[in-house]
Motif scaffolding. Structure first.
Motif, PDB file in Angstrom:
ATOM      1  N   ILE A 171       0.834  -1.204   0.000  1.00 42.24           N
ATOM      2  CA  ILE A 171       0.000   0.000   0.000  1.00 42.24           C
ATOM      3  C   ILE A 171       0.873   1.261   0.000  1.00 42.24           C
ATOM      4  N   MET A 172       1.862   1.312   0.916  1.00 45.72           N
ATOM      5  CA  MET A 172       2.694   2.506   1.019  1.00 45.72           C
ATOM      6  C   MET A 172       3.569   2.694  -0.217  1.00 45.72           C
ATOM      7  N   ARG A 173       4.014   1.608  -0.826  1.00 47.65           N
ATOM      8  CA  ARG A 173       4.813   1.747  -2.051  1.00 47.65           C
ATOM      9  C   ARG A 173       4.011   2.451  -3.131  1.00 47.65           C
ATOM     10  N   GLY A 174       2.753   2.054  -3.300  1.00 46.95           N
ATOM     11  CA  GLY A 174       1.910   2.710  -4.297  1.00 46.95           C
ATOM     12  C   GLY A 174       1.710   4.190  -3.987  1.00 46.95           C
ATOM     13  N   GLU A 175       1.511   4.508  -2.706  1.00 47.83           N
ATOM     14  CA  GLU A 175       1.361   5.908  -2.316  1.00 47.83           C
ATOM     15  C   GLU A 175       2.650   6.677  -2.568  1.00 47.83           C
ATOM     16  N   ALA A 176       3.786   6.067  -2.228  1.00 46.64           N
ATOM     17  CA  ALA A 176       5.074   6.749  -2.389  1.00 46.64           C
ATOM     18  C   ALA A 176       5.362   7.058  -3.858  1.00 46.64           C
ATOM     19  N   ILE A 177       5.055   6.129  -4.744  1.00 45.60           N
ATOM     20  CA  ILE A 177       5.287   6.352  -6.178  1.00 45.60           C
ATOM     21  C   ILE A 177       4.470   7.534  -6.670  1.00 45.60           C
ATOM     22  N   SER A 178       3.236   7.653  -6.144  1.00 45.02           N
ATOM     23  CA  SER A 178       2.377   8.774  -6.546  1.00 45.02           C
ATOM     24  C   SER A 178       2.841  10.094  -5.938  1.00 45.02           C
ATOM     25  N   HIS A 202       7.810  13.938   4.178  1.00 45.60           N
ATOM     26  CA  HIS A 202       6.800  14.171   3.140  1.00 45.60           C
ATOM     27  C   HIS A 202       6.066  12.896   2.710  1.00 45.60           C
ATOM     28  N   ILE A 203       6.823  11.853   2.362  1.00 49.19           N
ATOM     29  CA  ILE A 203       6.212  10.656   1.785  1.00 49.19           C
ATOM     30  C   ILE A 203       5.283   9.956   2.778  1.00 49.19           C
ATOM     31  N   ILE A 204       5.822   9.580   3.941  1.00 47.95           N
ATOM     32  CA  ILE A 204       5.022   8.821   4.913  1.00 47.95           C
ATOM     33  C   ILE A 204       3.831   9.622   5.452  1.00 47.95           C
ATOM     34  N   PRO A 205       4.031  10.890   5.908  1.00 45.63           N
ATOM     35  CA  PRO A 205       2.871  11.630   6.428  1.00 45.63           C
ATOM     36  C   PRO A 205       1.734  11.801   5.426  1.00 45.63           C
ATOM     37  N   ASN A 206       2.076  11.967   4.139  1.00 42.96           N
ATOM     38  CA  ASN A 206       1.041  12.186   3.120  1.00 42.96           C
ATOM     39  C   ASN A 206       0.457  10.885   2.573  1.00 42.96           C
ATOM     40  N   GLY A 207       1.016   9.751   2.985  1.00 43.95           N
ATOM     41  CA  GLY A 207       0.486   8.472   2.506  1.00 43.95           C
ATOM     42  C   GLY A 207      -0.142   7.640   3.601  1.00 43.95           C
ATOM     43  N   LEU A 208      -0.449   8.262   4.750  1.00 45.14           N
ATOM     44  CA  LEU A 208      -0.934   7.504   5.898  1.00 45.14           C
ATOM     45  C   LEU A 208      -2.421   7.144   5.846  1.00 45.14           C
ATOM     46  N   SER A 209      -3.217   7.873   5.076  1.00 43.97           N
ATOM     47  CA  SER A 209      -4.671   7.610   5.075  1.00 43.97           C
ATOM     48  C   SER A 209      -5.006   6.165   4.734  1.00 43.97           C
ATOM     49  N   PRO A 210      -4.519   5.604   3.621  1.00 44.56           N
ATOM     50  CA  PRO A 210      -4.832   4.194   3.337  1.00 44.56           C
ATOM     51  C   PRO A 210      -4.209   3.240   4.341  1.00 44.56           C
TER      52      PRO A 210
END
Length: 293
Positions: A171-178, A202-210
């Motif tokens: 899940i986080m990999r997909g968010e990080a790529i985006s 930046h990456i982790i805080p903005n990808g935490l919702s999913p």
């Protein structure tokens, strides 16, 4: 001034999410039940009518006594109060779910953020290992690992962490790529911001919702898996008052002492249902595709 605007925007988003979550009656009821479960776990010694029965006390003279005023849920094969054991079992189930999901989320999120942000050969290595773990059903993998490590609650928790982290990685990999394609990330890279700082800031805080959505939905699954491992004899061991272990022990007495099986089984059912409903509620609130304002 910019920080104040960001904080004001975050506060508005939080209030909107709280409103949408509270608007769903079923979710609201489930959150109340979860709060009661948490309070019961915290104040178990005060709420249990016979707290010593949840540790190691035995009363053979009142073994398998039916529900009564003295023992509302009845007693087990050693005369211990089932209500007290069930209340103490809340502690084990909730703490196991919290520990397992937390460590699986931390490990999986970090690996996924690194894989998606860095890319290249490191991404390939992490994702191929992830695919290997995902090729096995989580419960089956947890059973194999727990059997290899030996029967205990701690080993069961470790087995579940090993089984669950790959989901968060993917899940986080997909968010990080985006996220890494956004302008502020590219600007940070341009001025020479270290990749590790960019990941954590930046990456982790903005990808935490999913990730939060997945974690909330996994809590119920972990409670059920803990009970399953306990039922199979691979989790908590006697005299630990764990629900799955109680159901496993009670199956030999079901025809003559139905209460011994029903009450811990009902506790498992209610707890898993509560977490699943809350998980669905959070998904509707945090996922832009399903949010209804």
């Amino acid at each position: 001034m910019l920080n104040k605007e960001i904080l004001r925007s975050k506060w508005k988003e939080f209030k909107l999410s709280a409103y949408l979550l509270n608007r769903n009656l079923l979710t609201r009821i489930s959150m109340i039940v979860l709060l009661l479960l948490i309070l019961s776990a915290i104040f178990a010694p005060m709420l249990s009518p016979y707290p010593e029965d949840a540790i190691n006390a035995t009363h053979p003279e009142i073994a398998l006594q039916a529900p009564s005023a003295a023992h509302i849920f009845g007693t087990d094969e050693l005369g211990r109060d089932i209500l007290s054991k069930t209340i103490y079992g809340i502690r084990i189930s909730l703490s196991s779910a919290l520990i397992t999901v937390f460590f699986a989320m931390v490990v999986g999120t970090l690996l996924g953020a690194i894989a998606g942000s860095v890319g290249g050969i490191l991404d390939e290595i992490i994702m191929r290992i992830t695919d290997i773990f995902l090729s096995f059903p989580s419960l089956l993998l947890a059973i194999v690992i727990a059997a290899f490590l030996g029967p205990s609650l701690e080993h069961a928790q470790m087995a579940m962490v090993i089984s669950w982290w790959p989901w968060y990685t993917r899940i986080m990999r997909g968010e990080a790529i985006s996220i890494k394609e956004r302008q502020y990330i590219k600007a940070a890279d341009t001025i020479g911001t270290p990749k590790l700082i960019s990941i954590f800031k930046h990456i982790i805080p903005n990808g935490l919702s999913p990730i939060i959505i997945q974690a909330s939905q996994d809590m119920g699954a972990v409670v059920l898996t803990v009970a399953s491992l306990g039922f199979l004899g691979l989790g908590a061991q006697p005299p630990t008052p764990e629900w799955g272990l109680m159901v496993s022990t009670s199956k030999s007495y079901f025809m003559n002492a139905w209460w011994y099986t029903v009450y811990p089984g009902a506790a498992i059912f209610i707890t898993v249902l509560v977490f699943n409903v809350i998980g669905d509620g959070l998904r509707e609130v945090l996922d832009p595709k399903t949010r209804k304002i």
